[in-house]
Write a protein that holds these residues in place. Sequence first.
Motif, mmCIF file in Angstrom:
data_model
loop_
_atom_site.group_PDB
_atom_site.id
_atom_site.type_symbol
_atom_site.label_atom_id
_atom_site.label_comp_id
_atom_site.label_asym_id
_atom_site.label_seq_id
_atom_site.Cartn_x
_atom_site.Cartn_y
_atom_site.Cartn_z
ATOM 1 N N GLU A 4 0.781 -1.174 0.053
ATOM 2 C CA GLU A 4 -0.050 0.102 0.261
ATOM 3 C C GLU A 4 0.794 1.290 -0.164
ATOM 4 O O GLU A 4 1.874 1.326 0.752
ATOM 5 C CB GLU A 4 -1.103 0.080 1.361
ATOM 6 C CG GLU A 4 -2.036 1.022 1.265
ATOM 7 C CD GLU A 4 -1.502 2.344 1.719
ATOM 8 O OE1 GLU A 4 -2.247 3.361 1.218
ATOM 9 O OE2 GLU A 4 -0.679 2.476 2.392
ATOM 10 N N GLY A 5 0.715 2.246 -0.764
ATOM 11 C CA GLY A 5 1.122 3.356 -0.711
ATOM 12 C C GLY A 5 0.305 4.679 -1.262
ATOM 13 O O GLY A 5 -0.755 4.442 -1.616
ATOM 14 N N VAL A 38 -5.572 16.145 -4.943
ATOM 15 C CA VAL A 38 -6.273 15.161 -4.992
ATOM 16 C C VAL A 38 -5.384 14.082 -4.175
ATOM 17 O O VAL A 38 -4.071 14.000 -4.437
ATOM 18 C CB VAL A 38 -6.446 14.473 -6.390
ATOM 19 C CG1 VAL A 38 -6.972 13.069 -6.362
ATOM 20 C CG2 VAL A 38 -7.241 15.422 -7.188
ATOM 21 N N SER A 39 -5.689 13.478 -3.228
ATOM 22 C CA SER A 39 -5.020 12.334 -2.481
ATOM 23 C C SER A 39 -5.217 11.198 -3.034
ATOM 24 O O SER A 39 -6.661 10.691 -3.219
ATOM 25 C CB SER A 39 -5.421 12.271 -0.882
ATOM 26 O OG SER A 39 -4.724 13.489 -0.341
ATOM 27 N N ALA A 40 -4.521 10.056 -3.150
ATOM 28 C CA ALA A 40 -4.591 8.936 -3.824
ATOM 29 C C ALA A 40 -4.138 7.888 -2.804
ATOM 30 O O ALA A 40 -2.645 8.182 -2.285
ATOM 31 C CB ALA A 40 -3.983 8.855 -5.295
ATOM 32 N N ALA A 41 -4.721 6.775 -2.597
ATOM 33 C CA ALA A 41 -3.959 5.600 -2.015
ATOM 34 C C ALA A 41 -4.336 4.638 -2.950
ATOM 35 O O ALA A 41 -5.292 4.136 -3.478
ATOM 36 C CB ALA A 41 -4.481 5.294 -0.759
ATOM 37 N N GLY A 42 -3.123 3.457 -3.212
ATOM 38 C CA GLY A 42 -3.173 2.419 -3.955
ATOM 39 C C GLY A 42 -2.845 1.350 -3.394
ATOM 40 O O GLY A 42 -1.864 1.148 -2.457
ATOM 41 N N LEU A 43 -3.333 0.155 -3.611
ATOM 42 C CA LEU A 43 -2.662 -1.346 -3.128
ATOM 43 C C LEU A 43 -2.294 -2.115 -4.678
ATOM 44 O O LEU A 43 -3.219 -2.072 -5.646
ATOM 45 C CB LEU A 43 -3.968 -2.020 -2.556
ATOM 46 C CG LEU A 43 -4.095 -1.732 -1.306
ATOM 47 C CD1 LEU A 43 -5.385 -2.483 -0.558
ATOM 48 C CD2 LEU A 43 -3.067 -2.463 -0.415
ATOM 49 N N LEU A 44 -1.240 -2.431 -4.352
ATOM 50 C CA LEU A 44 -0.795 -3.505 -5.462
ATOM 51 C C LEU A 44 -0.871 -4.904 -5.056
ATOM 52 O O LEU A 44 -0.238 -5.377 -3.918
ATOM 53 C CB LEU A 44 0.723 -3.143 -5.699
ATOM 54 C CG LEU A 44 0.913 -2.093 -6.709
ATOM 55 C CD1 LEU A 44 2.613 -1.860 -6.586
ATOM 56 C CD2 LEU A 44 0.541 -2.037 -8.072
ATOM 57 N N ILE A 77 -9.530 1.068 5.104
ATOM 58 C CA ILE A 77 -10.281 -0.021 5.312
ATOM 59 C C ILE A 77 -11.097 -0.498 4.174
ATOM 60 O O ILE A 77 -11.067 -1.692 3.777
ATOM 61 C CB ILE A 77 -11.067 -0.171 6.709
ATOM 62 C CG1 ILE A 77 -9.921 -0.169 7.744
ATOM 63 C CG2 ILE A 77 -11.985 -1.083 6.610
ATOM 64 C CD1 ILE A 77 -9.177 -1.406 7.812
ATOM 65 N N GLY A 78 -11.676 0.429 3.424
ATOM 66 C CA GLY A 78 -12.641 0.417 2.403
ATOM 67 C C GLY A 78 -11.776 -0.159 1.231
ATOM 68 O O GLY A 78 -12.272 -0.873 0.671
ATOM 69 N N LEU A 79 -10.599 0.416 1.128
ATOM 70 C CA LEU A 79 -9.761 -0.079 -0.171
ATOM 71 C C LEU A 79 -9.244 -1.370 0.294
ATOM 72 O O LEU A 79 -9.260 -2.280 -0.578
ATOM 73 C CB LEU A 79 -8.326 1.027 -0.008
ATOM 74 C CG LEU A 79 -7.319 0.691 -1.091
ATOM 75 C CD1 LEU A 79 -7.847 0.729 -2.592
ATOM 76 C CD2 LEU A 79 -6.261 1.562 -0.728
ATOM 77 N N ILE A 80 -8.962 -1.718 1.572
ATOM 78 C CA ILE A 80 -8.684 -3.236 1.516
ATOM 79 C C ILE A 80 -9.698 -4.223 1.671
ATOM 80 O O ILE A 80 -9.533 -5.383 1.008
ATOM 81 C CB ILE A 80 -8.110 -3.305 3.354
ATOM 82 C CG1 ILE A 80 -6.696 -2.248 3.265
ATOM 83 C CG2 ILE A 80 -7.618 -4.627 3.670
ATOM 84 C CD1 ILE A 80 -6.046 -2.030 4.899
ATOM 85 N N LEU A 93 -0.553 -7.517 3.985
ATOM 86 C CA LEU A 93 -0.391 -6.223 3.734
ATOM 87 C C LEU A 93 0.855 -5.673 4.407
ATOM 88 O O LEU A 93 1.206 -5.732 5.349
ATOM 89 C CB LEU A 93 -1.695 -5.355 4.369
ATOM 90 C CG LEU A 93 -1.579 -4.029 4.172
ATOM 91 C CD1 LEU A 93 -1.920 -3.722 2.419
ATOM 92 C CD2 LEU A 93 -2.880 -3.510 4.588
ATOM 93 N N VAL A 94 1.530 -4.861 3.513
ATOM 94 C CA VAL A 94 2.962 -4.337 3.869
ATOM 95 C C VAL A 94 2.494 -2.755 3.629
ATOM 96 O O VAL A 94 2.137 -2.283 2.415
ATOM 97 C CB VAL A 94 4.072 -4.924 2.831
ATOM 98 C CG1 VAL A 94 5.353 -4.084 3.248
ATOM 99 C CG2 VAL A 94 4.237 -6.419 3.057
ATOM 100 N N TRP A 95 2.756 -2.039 4.424
ATOM 101 C CA TRP A 95 2.617 -0.514 4.459
ATOM 102 C C TRP A 95 3.721 0.204 5.258
ATOM 103 O O TRP A 95 4.013 -0.366 6.218
ATOM 104 C CB TRP A 95 1.359 -0.077 4.690
ATOM 105 C CG TRP A 95 0.322 -0.258 5.847
ATOM 106 C CD1 TRP A 95 0.940 -0.464 6.923
ATOM 107 C CD2 TRP A 95 -1.018 -0.159 5.938
ATOM 108 N NE1 TRP A 95 -0.004 -0.700 7.997
ATOM 109 C CE2 TRP A 95 -1.300 -0.590 7.354
ATOM 110 C CE3 TRP A 95 -1.898 0.039 5.289
ATOM 111 C CZ2 TRP A 95 -2.545 -0.327 7.864
ATOM 112 C CZ3 TRP A 95 -3.330 0.278 5.552
ATOM 113 C CH2 TRP A 95 -3.659 0.091 7.126
ATOM 114 N N ASP A 96 3.540 1.644 5.117
ATOM 115 C CA ASP A 96 4.404 2.271 5.943
ATOM 116 C C ASP A 96 3.832 2.944 7.167
ATOM 117 O O ASP A 96 3.116 2.289 7.490
ATOM 118 C CB ASP A 96 4.961 3.620 5.004
ATOM 119 C CG ASP A 96 3.766 4.288 4.579
ATOM 120 O OD1 ASP A 96 2.633 3.963 5.089
ATOM 121 O OD2 ASP A 96 3.919 5.256 3.688
#
Length: 172
Positions: A4-5, A38-44, A77-80, A93-96
Amino acid sequence: MCFEGEAGFTRRPPKGRPWGRRGITPVVKVCGRGSGRVSAAGLLAMRPGSRTRLCHRLRRHTGRKGERRSLSERDYIGLIDGIHQLVRTPIVLVWDRLNTHVSYAMRDLIGARDWLTVFILPAYAPELNAAEYLWAHVKRSLALTSSTASSPELDSPSTSHRHHLERRGQKR
């Protein structure tokens, strides 16, 4: 495994240096001035033997008083939950160490999901997160676009880049 970033994009076009004939001041009209961020969060999501998938959430900030300037715990959490519905398997999940990721509210939301395992990266280690490379590529690509980009293109900065990256991944 998911990385996640997050990234922030201004809706103002990048600055450039105009040129013109000597003695004539060039006039450049710029759209999107002062129209927020615009803020963006993305999951690979990566799984052996399967295509890499990208899911993202966007939040538009107009700069109004009292408006949240970043994505909240509920947004993450909605993204996950969305990626879990897509891959239908337990997620690692790996995130900062973003303050929203390590908050007590987020810990409670993660604890309620038995299919979710979270690993937190060390501080100042963006090179370990694959999603940070994605956002760097998107930001470089947006900087190369023309300064007349309309606001819908900036509201969804990763859609065309996601398709481009998916096509690149299929060629290899």
